[in-house]
Design a protein around this motif. Structure first.
Motif, short mmCIF file in Angstrom:
data_model
loop_
_atom_site.label_atom_id
_atom_site.label_comp_id
_atom_site.label_asym_id
_atom_site.label_seq_id
_atom_site.Cartn_x
_atom_site.Cartn_y
_atom_site.Cartn_z
N MET A 55 -74.35 -65.41 39.10
CA MET A 55 -73.75 -64.68 38.29
C MET A 55 -72.56 -64.98 37.38
O MET A 55 -72.42 -64.45 36.17
CB MET A 55 -73.12 -63.01 38.97
CG MET A 55 -74.11 -62.23 39.39
SD MET A 55 -75.49 -61.40 38.26
CE MET A 55 -74.09 -60.58 37.32
N ASN A 56 -71.92 -65.95 37.75
CA ASN A 56 -70.90 -66.74 37.25
C ASN A 56 -71.15 -67.81 36.42
O ASN A 56 -70.25 -68.66 35.76
CB ASN A 56 -69.67 -66.97 37.96
CG ASN A 56 -70.00 -68.10 39.13
OD1 ASN A 56 -71.24 -68.29 39.29
ND2 ASN A 56 -69.23 -68.55 39.80
N ALA A 57 -72.60 -68.06 36.21
CA ALA A 57 -72.95 -69.15 35.11
C ALA A 57 -72.22 -69.28 33.89
O ALA A 57 -72.21 -68.05 33.22
CB ALA A 57 -74.54 -69.36 35.28
N PRO A 58 -72.00 -70.51 33.15
CA PRO A 58 -71.57 -70.46 31.86
C PRO A 58 -72.45 -69.69 30.86
O PRO A 58 -73.75 -69.58 30.98
CB PRO A 58 -71.31 -71.71 31.58
CG PRO A 58 -71.29 -72.40 32.95
CD PRO A 58 -72.26 -71.77 33.80
N ILE A 59 -71.81 -69.00 29.68
CA ILE A 59 -72.32 -68.44 28.70
C ILE A 59 -72.19 -69.22 27.48
O ILE A 59 -71.00 -69.24 27.24
CB ILE A 59 -72.05 -67.04 28.32
CG1 ILE A 59 -72.16 -66.18 29.84
CG2 ILE A 59 -72.97 -66.47 27.41
CD1 ILE A 59 -71.46 -64.71 29.53
N ARG A 76 -67.44 -66.62 29.55
CA ARG A 76 -67.88 -65.54 30.51
C ARG A 76 -66.68 -64.81 31.11
O ARG A 76 -66.57 -63.65 31.17
CB ARG A 76 -68.69 -66.18 31.75
CG ARG A 76 -68.92 -65.03 32.72
CD ARG A 76 -69.93 -65.62 33.68
NE ARG A 76 -71.34 -65.89 33.49
CZ ARG A 76 -72.23 -64.94 33.16
NH1 ARG A 76 -72.03 -63.88 33.38
NH2 ARG A 76 -73.49 -65.28 32.72
N SER A 77 -65.51 -65.37 31.16
CA SER A 77 -64.22 -64.77 31.88
C SER A 77 -63.82 -63.86 30.72
O SER A 77 -63.51 -62.60 31.20
CB SER A 77 -62.95 -65.84 31.89
OG SER A 77 -63.58 -66.90 32.94
N LEU A 78 -63.73 -64.14 29.29
CA LEU A 78 -63.53 -63.09 28.25
C LEU A 78 -64.48 -61.90 28.59
O LEU A 78 -63.89 -60.61 28.46
CB LEU A 78 -63.29 -63.84 26.96
CG LEU A 78 -62.90 -62.79 25.82
CD1 LEU A 78 -61.91 -62.24 26.22
CD2 LEU A 78 -63.33 -63.61 24.68
N ILE A 79 -65.71 -61.92 28.56
CA ILE A 79 -66.78 -61.33 28.49
C ILE A 79 -66.49 -60.20 29.86
O ILE A 79 -66.35 -58.85 29.78
CB ILE A 79 -68.29 -61.53 28.52
CG1 ILE A 79 -68.61 -62.37 27.12
CG2 ILE A 79 -69.02 -60.48 28.76
CD1 ILE A 79 -68.34 -61.56 26.10
N ASN A 80 -66.17 -60.90 30.90
CA ASN A 80 -65.97 -59.90 32.17
C ASN A 80 -64.48 -59.19 32.00
O ASN A 80 -64.63 -57.88 32.40
CB ASN A 80 -65.89 -60.82 33.47
CG ASN A 80 -67.08 -61.64 33.72
OD1 ASN A 80 -68.10 -61.16 33.41
ND2 ASN A 80 -66.92 -62.59 34.53
N LYS A 81 -63.71 -59.60 31.26
CA LYS A 81 -62.44 -58.92 31.16
C LYS A 81 -62.57 -57.89 30.25
O LYS A 81 -62.11 -56.82 30.21
CB LYS A 81 -61.38 -59.93 30.64
CG LYS A 81 -60.76 -60.75 31.73
CD LYS A 81 -59.44 -61.69 31.04
CE LYS A 81 -58.92 -62.51 32.09
NZ LYS A 81 -57.89 -63.33 31.87
N ILE A 82 -63.30 -58.09 28.96
CA ILE A 82 -63.73 -56.90 28.19
C ILE A 82 -64.44 -55.98 28.57
O ILE A 82 -63.96 -54.64 28.37
CB ILE A 82 -64.54 -57.54 26.91
CG1 ILE A 82 -63.55 -58.40 25.95
CG2 ILE A 82 -64.78 -56.62 26.02
CD1 ILE A 82 -64.31 -59.14 24.82
N VAL A 83 -65.59 -55.96 29.45
CA VAL A 83 -66.18 -54.95 30.13
C VAL A 83 -65.22 -54.30 31.09
O VAL A 83 -65.20 -53.30 31.14
CB VAL A 83 -67.52 -55.78 31.13
CG1 VAL A 83 -67.99 -54.80 31.85
CG2 VAL A 83 -68.38 -56.25 29.82
N GLN A 84 -64.34 -55.01 31.73
CA GLN A 84 -63.71 -54.08 32.88
C GLN A 84 -62.42 -53.57 32.11
O GLN A 84 -61.87 -52.50 32.59
CB GLN A 84 -62.80 -55.41 33.89
CG GLN A 84 -62.16 -54.61 34.96
CD GLN A 84 -61.70 -56.06 36.19
OE1 GLN A 84 -62.15 -57.03 35.76
NE2 GLN A 84 -60.97 -55.45 37.12
N TYR A 85 -61.59 -54.38 31.43
CA TYR A 85 -60.44 -53.79 30.76
C TYR A 85 -60.41 -53.13 29.49
O TYR A 85 -59.67 -52.25 28.77
CB TYR A 85 -59.15 -54.64 30.78
CG TYR A 85 -59.00 -55.21 32.19
CD1 TYR A 85 -58.30 -54.24 33.21
CD2 TYR A 85 -59.08 -56.60 32.68
CE1 TYR A 85 -58.17 -55.07 34.40
CE2 TYR A 85 -59.04 -57.17 33.59
CZ TYR A 85 -58.65 -56.26 34.84
OH TYR A 85 -58.09 -56.93 36.01
N GLY A 86 -61.35 -53.74 28.50
CA GLY A 86 -61.57 -53.39 26.97
C GLY A 86 -60.41 -54.19 26.23
O GLY A 86 -59.49 -54.77 26.93
#
Length: 522
Positions: A263-267, A508-518
């Motif tokens: 799930m944490n593979a690079p995008i 990927r870290s940024l995408i995860n944060k956007i999904v979580q926090y917006g």
């Protein structure tokens, strides 16, 4: 009622959904919002419940963020609901030659460097030792992409950025997202129905379309977004299709989805295009999967061998690759003789399609919809004026798109029959051959082209032209003052690149944060 009132354009019907239909609806409805709110204009989209969307394109241009912003879309919700990620450009692997080496690639980044339109930037680069590529010397994006870095941070507002970007997205989810936004926020009316027949009036305009149980439906302007079928412009109005298969050979794509090993593979924050024996493979990273497809010519290989090539690519780029399920899409590259005829204009696949090498399909939809909105006349009697302007502009856009796509092929030194035939002069448009004569001894610049707002501007040609072995042999030296200025630009880019590599988050870290926090609202 006055004659003017009777002739007034008050209704637009878009036939066909999918990304083309709903993106067109969104742009028209947002750009013509005031007329809709005053009930002077009604926009209706008629969508078949029985036809699946093609959904080939999953990459956009850097025009898309502005389009979504103008439509009033939340970037946070778009990323969450469309399985979207950021795209900073395209990486072309093994296009220059068949050498499968680590450095056999070049980038076409989205950033437009200072002094590139005038040609000063590549002139300076050509006079130097060229230890770094043009993209690496004058933009931050090659370094950001190679490091899998995002073009913005979680502290940026929606549509804010450090580096220019478009998106990768799930085409089906994007279509549904746009549909909901158009209906709920922009006042677009929606009908589920199949078009069973088209009735023309004595002057050749579309009088009505028959929707079966829903009866006949009339409008002042019809927008054909029915895909390859082109039910209105092609079938009902009999506008000819011009094939360009003698210039662009690809006519088939086999498409699949590849799961990440974890799930944490690079995008990858870029579209990767890797040259193959008879075409090329795209590789697009979404948060939940990769979209991979092989675009090739059926004249040079068959489906069985094409599947072997894409299977080989997937196994080399994927840990524990599983057997892929493929979908085959066949197409004829080309475009309609006219895009606007009488009271009908085609947008998307119904207007034409070229191979998806530089993701030009969606930007053609954007450009078409904006021009319809900007040039929409007040009366039906003035439609022929807009028709002439629209056809002239888009005939030029399609011809320049063919030139730019073909440029990628003629620069290659690959030596299989597909690539060798691509370099034969009879397959190269005269307009591109003329440009290549110019560029033997000068660099591409804005004045080489007719429009101020080109589909592909001079820097795009520069990145592709000098990404391979090609070098213009300049006959004049750059003035000392300009050399000093460009030295400063190179130094500035080095400093900025170092700063952003440290500052920008993993993609990927940024995408995860956007999904979580917006992201913060604009």
């Amino acid at each position: 009622m006055s004659q003017f009132e009777q002739s007034k354009i008050s209704s637009i019907v878009i036939v066909g959904g999918g990304t083309a239909g709903w993106l067109t609806a969104g742009i028209l409805a947002s750009e013509l919002r005031s007329r809709i709110q005053r009930k002077e204009l009604c926009i209706t989209l008629i969508e078949s419940p029985n036809i699946p969307t093609i959904g080939v394109g999953e990459g956009t241009w850097p025009t898309m963020p502005n389009t979504l912003n103008r439509m009033g879309v939340s970037e946070t919700e778009f990323i969450r609901e469309c399985d979207a990620s950021f795209k900073q450009g395209s990486k072309f692997v093994n296009w220059g030659s068949e050498e499968n080496t680590e450095n056999n690639f070049y980038y076409h980044p989205f950033d437009v460097p200072m002094a590139s339109m005038e040609g000063v930037l590549p002139e300076y680069w050509l006079e130097q030792e060229q230890s770094k590529s043009l993209a690496e010397s004058f933009t931050v994006q090659q370094a950001l992409c190679e490091a899998n870095k995002a073009p913005k941070n979680i502290t940026h507002a929606e549509f804010g950025r450090e580096a220019n970007y478009g998106y990768h997205l799930d085409a089906g989810k994007f279509s549904n997202f746009l549909k909901k936004h158009c209906i709920e926020k922009l006042g677009v009316k929606h009908i589920f129905a199949d078009v069973e027949d088209v009735t023309l009036d004595p002057s050749g305009n579309i009088k009505s379309i028959s929707l079966g149980e829903n009866g006949p439906f009339t409008a002042d302007l019809f927008v054909d977004c029915t895909g390859f079928k082109s039910l209105l412009l092609g079938k009902a109005l009999n506008v000819k299709f011009n094939s360009v298969s003698g210039m662009l050979f690809a006519d088939t794509a086999i498409v699949t989805q590849v799961k990440y090993p974890q799930m944490n593979a690079p995008i990858k924050p870029y579209t990767q295009s890797t040259a193959q024996t008879c075409g090329w493979i795209w590789d697009i990273g979404l948060p939940t999967r990769r979209g991979v497809g092989y675009v090739y010519s059926s004249e040079y290989t068959d489906t069985e061998n094409a599947k072997k090539e894409i299977d080989n690519y997937i196994s080399k780029t994927t840990i524990n690759a599983q057997q892929s399920d493929y979908r085959t899409i066949q197409f004829t590259p080309g475009y309609r003789d006219k895009f606007w005829h009488k009271n009908c204009v085609a947008v998307g696949l119904s207007a034409g399609f070229l191979e998806p090498l530089e993701a030009s399909a969606l930007v053609m939809v954007e450009l078409s919809a904006y021009m319809i909105a900007e040039q929409l006349p007040a009366t039906k009697s003035a439609l022929y004026v807009t028709e002439k302007r629209f056809n002239k502009r888009f005939r030029y856009h399609w011809q320049r798109a063919i030139d730019f796509l073909k440029l990628h092929y003629i620069l290659s030194k690959r030596n299989t029959p597909f690539w060798l035939d691509n370099r034969k002069s009879e397959s190269i448009p005269d307009s591109l051959q003329h440009l290549m004569v110019l560029w033997r001894h000068q660099v591409p610049k804005a004045t080489d082209f007719e429009l101020s707002a080109e589909l592909f501007n001079a820097p795009s040609y520069q990145f592709v032209l000098y990404g391979t072995h090609f070098r213009s042999e300049l006959l004049f030296s750059m003035p000392q003052r300009e050399q000093e200025y460009m030295q400063q630009q190179v130094l500035h880019n080095q400093q900025l690149t170092g700063k952003l590599i440290d500052k920008m988050p993993d993609h990927r870290s940024l995408i995860n944060k956007i999904v979580q926090y917006g992201l913060a609202k604009v």
